[in-house]
Scaffold this motif. Structure first.
Motif, PDB file in Angstrom:
ATOM      1  N   ARG A 103      10.609   1.120   2.155  1.00  0.00           N
ATOM      2  CA  ARG A 103      10.215   1.268   0.766  1.00  0.00           C
ATOM      3  C   ARG A 103       8.946   2.100   0.578  1.00  0.00           C
ATOM      4  O   ARG A 103       8.639   2.486  -0.552  1.00  0.00           O
ATOM      5  N   SER A 104       8.188   2.335   1.650  1.00  0.00           N
ATOM      6  CA  SER A 104       6.908   3.023   1.484  1.00  0.00           C
ATOM      7  C   SER A 104       6.636   3.930   2.666  1.00  0.00           C
ATOM      8  O   SER A 104       7.247   3.812   3.730  1.00  0.00           O
ATOM      9  N   PHE A 105       5.659   4.820   2.465  1.00  0.00           N
ATOM     10  CA  PHE A 105       5.292   5.753   3.523  1.00  0.00           C
ATOM     11  C   PHE A 105       4.693   5.010   4.716  1.00  0.00           C
ATOM     12  O   PHE A 105       4.963   5.335   5.863  1.00  0.00           O
ATOM     13  N   GLN A 106       3.878   3.975   4.442  1.00  0.00           N
ATOM     14  CA  GLN A 106       3.273   3.208   5.523  1.00  0.00           C
ATOM     15  C   GLN A 106       4.337   2.478   6.328  1.00  0.00           C
ATOM     16  O   GLN A 106       4.271   2.381   7.558  1.00  0.00           O
ATOM     17  N   GLU A 107       5.335   1.962   5.638  1.00  0.00           N
ATOM     18  CA  GLU A 107       6.432   1.276   6.319  1.00  0.00           C
ATOM     19  C   GLU A 107       7.244   2.259   7.165  1.00  0.00           C
ATOM     20  O   GLU A 107       7.704   1.922   8.259  1.00  0.00           O
ATOM     21  N   LEU A 108       7.403   3.474   6.650  1.00  0.00           N
ATOM     22  CA  LEU A 108       8.113   4.507   7.410  1.00  0.00           C
ATOM     23  C   LEU A 108       7.389   4.804   8.710  1.00  0.00           C
ATOM     24  O   LEU A 108       8.012   4.893   9.777  1.00  0.00           O
ATOM     25  N   GLN A 109       6.071   4.953   8.680  1.00  0.00           N
ATOM     26  CA  GLN A 109       5.302   5.229   9.893  1.00  0.00           C
ATOM     27  C   GLN A 109       5.405   4.094  10.898  1.00  0.00           C
ATOM     28  O   GLN A 109       5.375   4.321  12.108  1.00  0.00           O
TER      29      GLN A 109
END
Length: 552
Positions: A103-109
Motif C-alpha cells: 500500500r505504500s512506498f515504505q512497504e514496497l522497500q
C-alpha cells in the motif's frame, strides 16, 4: 521453498523496518534479513535476469554467488564465478496462490527491497500493488565448494545462495481514489486463492499461475525464480589448496538423487564434474551444428528438469530423443508403439525460439494429443487408450526454417543423469564437427550439413544385444556420413546402413564407441535403413546417431 514467503517473513531475529503491513494476522512488516542470512524476493527482477538466475543453478549447476550488504538491502550483484556445485530438487508439499499486498512506498522497500524502483511509480502515484505467486519447489545446495582467491570477479562475492525457490508470479495495480480503491479491471489470471474482494488492474506475469496447479503444464510454465536464501561466505569456501568437503545434509524426501551423483570427496587430482547441460559448437567452424546444439540444449534442460522433479523418466521402448530440420511444408515425424494405460509426455524445443507444434495421432489418423499454442517449448501429456502404432509429429509455424527436437518420456521411466545427457550429445556433435572439417580439408568448402528429409539426430536407450532401426531414409545423390556414439567409451556400438532395395550394407563393426559409415554415391531411387547396434557393455547405454550430407 520449505516455508512460504509469508512464513519466512515471520521468523525470529528479523529486523523490523516498519510497522505497516501484515504477517500471520499481525500488522507488522519485517525486513527479510536474519543473522545476516537474507531472504530476497525476486519480483523486481526483469525476465532476462530471472533466466540467468535459473540457468546458473538448473542448467550450469554452478554455485550461485552474490555481493550483498545487509546495510543496503536494495543492492544485490550477481557474481560471475563458475564454480561447480550440487543443487537438488525439493518439491513443495502443496500448492496454492499466495498474495502480498503493498500500500505504500515504505512497504514496497521492505517487501521488495532489490529493484523496488520497478514498482515505485505505482505506489508514488496513488496506486496499490498486489503480488500473487505459487511456489512449486526449490533447488537446495547440498555440496561444499572452493572459490579461487586469484579471480577478481569471484573475490567480490560475499554470500552464496543455499535455496532458490521457483514457481510463477504476477502483479497488478489498483488506483487510489477518494473513499477507497477502484479497480480498473477485475481479472488477475491468478485463479483460486487470490485476495477476495479486491479488483485488480492490468496483470503482468512471470510464468503462469494456472499452469502451476497442473503437474504437466508446470513443467514449462512454472519455473520462474521467486526467492533466494543467501548465507555469508566463510573462510572454508576460499581455495587454500585442499579439496572441497562433501557435506551430508538431510536429504528432502522428494529429491531424487542417484547414488553416483551424491556429494563425495574427490580423489587427489580429481576434479568434481559439474552437471552442465550446455552444448558447445563453434558457429564460425560449423554453423549448422551450432543451431542443432541450441535446440538439443534447450530440450535437455527441460527433460532433465522433468526427470529430476516429476515421476516421468526417459522412455526405453523406442527413440527417446530425436531432432531435425523443419520447414512449414515438411514437418518431421516418426511412428512408434505406445502401450495402453501408460502415461507419456512428449516435449519439444526449437533452436531460435520459433513457434513449433506437436501432434500425436493414432494409426487411424485420430488426434490423441496436441500442443498448438504459439511457443517454442510445446508439451503434451496423455494416457494411451489403446496399444497402437502412433505418429509423433513436430512442425514449425510462422518461420521458414528451424531446427527442432523432441523428447519422449513416460510415467515411471528411466532416470538419466545430466552429465550423461550432456556428454553423449556433445560427443555426437563433436564427431559431426570433426567430419565436416575433414570434408572441407578434402576440398569441399561448405563441409557437411544435417540431412533435411528425415530426423538427423536420434538418441535411444539400448541394452546389450539390442538394436534400433531408422527406416525409409531418402538420401538423394549427395554423399552421406552416418555416425553413432555411446555414452561410455568402453561400450561397443556398431553401425549399419542398408539399401532397402538391394540389401547392400555399409557397416562399421569395429570395437569402438563411435562408428562412422560413409555412403559415397547413394542411389536416389531407393531408401536406406540405419541400424545402431549395441554389442558390448556393462549396462544400458544412451546410444545416439546422426545423418549428415555433403553441402552444395
Amino acid at each position: 521453498m520449505r516455508a512460504t514467503l509469508d512464513a519466512l517473513r515471520c521468523t525470529v531475529l528479523f529486523v523490523v523496518l516498519a510497522l505497516l503491513g501484515g504477517c500471520a494476522g499481525k500488522d507488522k512488516v519485517l525486513v527479510l534479513v536474519a543473522d545476516n542470512h537474507p531472504t530476497i524476493n525476486l519480483f523486481g527482477f526483469e525476465e532476462s535476469e530471472l533466466h540467468h538466475i535459473n540457468n546458473t543453478v538448473e542448467m550450469h549447476r554452478n554455485v550461485f554467488l552474490v555481493r550483498y550488504d545487509v546495510e543496503r538491502p536494495n543492492e544485490l550483484d550477481w557474481i560471475n564465478c563458475p564454480i561447480d556445485a550440487t543443487y537438488v530438487w525439493d518439491l513443495s508439499k502443496g500448492r496454492r496462490v499466495e498474495s502480498m499486498y503493498i500500500r505504500s512506498f515504505q512497504e514496497l522497500q521492505a517487501k521488495v527491497p532489490v529493484n523496488y524502483a520497478r514498482f515505485a511509480g505505482y505506489v508514488k502515484n496513488g496506486k496499490a500493488l498486489e503480488f500473487n505467486y505459487v511456489t512449486v519447489g526449490s533447488w537446495e545446495l547440498v555440496s561444499d565448494f572452493r572459490i579461487p582467491k586469484d579471480d577478481p570477479d569471484c573475490e567480490r562475492a560475499t554470500h552464496y545462495v543455499t535455496t532458490l525457490s521457483v514457481g510463477a508470479f504476477n502483479f497488478s495495480e489498483e488506483k487510489q481514489i477518494e473513499g477507497g480503491l477502484r479497480a480498473e479491471e477485475t481479472t488477475t489470471g491468478a485463479g483460486v486463492g487470490v485476495a477476495a474482494g479486491r479488483g485488480s488492474g492490468e496483470s503482468t506475469q512471470m510464468g503462469d499461475l494456472d499452469s502451476c496447479m497442473d503437474d504437466q503444464a508446470a513443467l514449462n510454465d512454472c519455473f520462474t525464480p521467486l526467492q533466494v536464501l543467501m548465507m555469508p561466505l566463510a573462510s572454508r569456501h576460499w581455495d587454500d589448496g585442499s579439496p572441497a568437503r562433501a557435506v551430508e545434509p538431510e536429504q528432502p524426501e522428494s529429491a531424487r538423487v542417484a547414488a553416483d551423483a551424491s556429494p563425495r570427496t574427490p580423489a587427489e587430482g580429481e576434479r568434481q564434474v559439474a552437471s552442465d547441460l550446455t552444448l558447445h559448437v563453434d558457429e564460425n567452424a560449423w554453423r549448422p551444428g551450432s543451431f542443432m546444439a541450441a535446440a538439443l540444449q534447450q530440450l535437455l534442460v527441460t527433460a532433465s528438469r522433468i526427470d529430476n522433479t516429476t515421476k516421468f523418466g526417459f522412455d526405453d521402448k523406442g527413440s527417446t530423443v530425436v531432432a531435425g530440420f523443419l520447414r512449414p511444408d515438411h514437418p518431421q515425424h516418426f511412428s512408434r508403439p505406445f502401450e495402453a494405460g501408460m502415461t507419456y509426455a512428449v516435449i519439444g524445443a526449437s533452436a531460435t525460439g520459433a513457434n513449433i507444434d506437436i501432434q500425436i495421432t493414432d494409426s487411424s489418423g485420430n488426434v490423441i494429443a496436441a500442443d498448438t499454442d504459439p511457443d517454442a517449448n510445446p508439451t503434451v501429456s496423455f494416457t494411451v487408450p489403446t496399444t497402437d502404432n502412433y505418429r509423433v509429429q513436430l512442425a514449425v509455424v510462422g518461420q521458414d526454417e528451424e531446427f527442432g527436437a523432441i523428447v519422449v518420456m513416460q510415467d515411471g521411466g528411466l532416470r538419466i543423469e545430466a552429465e550423461i545427457l550432456q556428454k553423449v550429445f556433445q560427443r555426437l556433435l563433436d564427431s559431426g564437427a570433426f567430419a565436416s572439417a575433414k570434408v572441407q580439408d578434402l576440398g569441399f568448402p561448405n563441409g557437411l550439413v544435417f540431412h533435411e528429409s528425415d530426423w538427423a539426430v536420434q538418441g535411444t536407450i539400448l541394452y546389450p544385444g539390442e538394436a534400433i532401426r531408422q527406416r525409409g531414409i531418402t538420401l538423394g545423390s549427395k554423399s552421406a556420413v552416418f555416425g553413432a556414439v555411446s555414452h561410455e567409451d568402453s561400450f561397443n556400438v556398431d553401425l549399419e546402413v542398408i539399401d532397402a532395395n538391394s540389401g547392400e550394407t555399409f557397416a562399421d563393426h569395429e570395437p569402438d564407441s563411435n562408428p562412422i559409415v560413409i555412403v559415397d554415391q547413394p542411389d536416389p531411387n531407393t531408401s536406406y535403413d540405419l541400424r545402431v547396434i549395441y554389442g558390448e557393455g556393462e549396462s544400458a547405454t544412451l546410444a545416439t546417431s546422426l545423418i549428415l550430407i555433403l553441402s552444395d
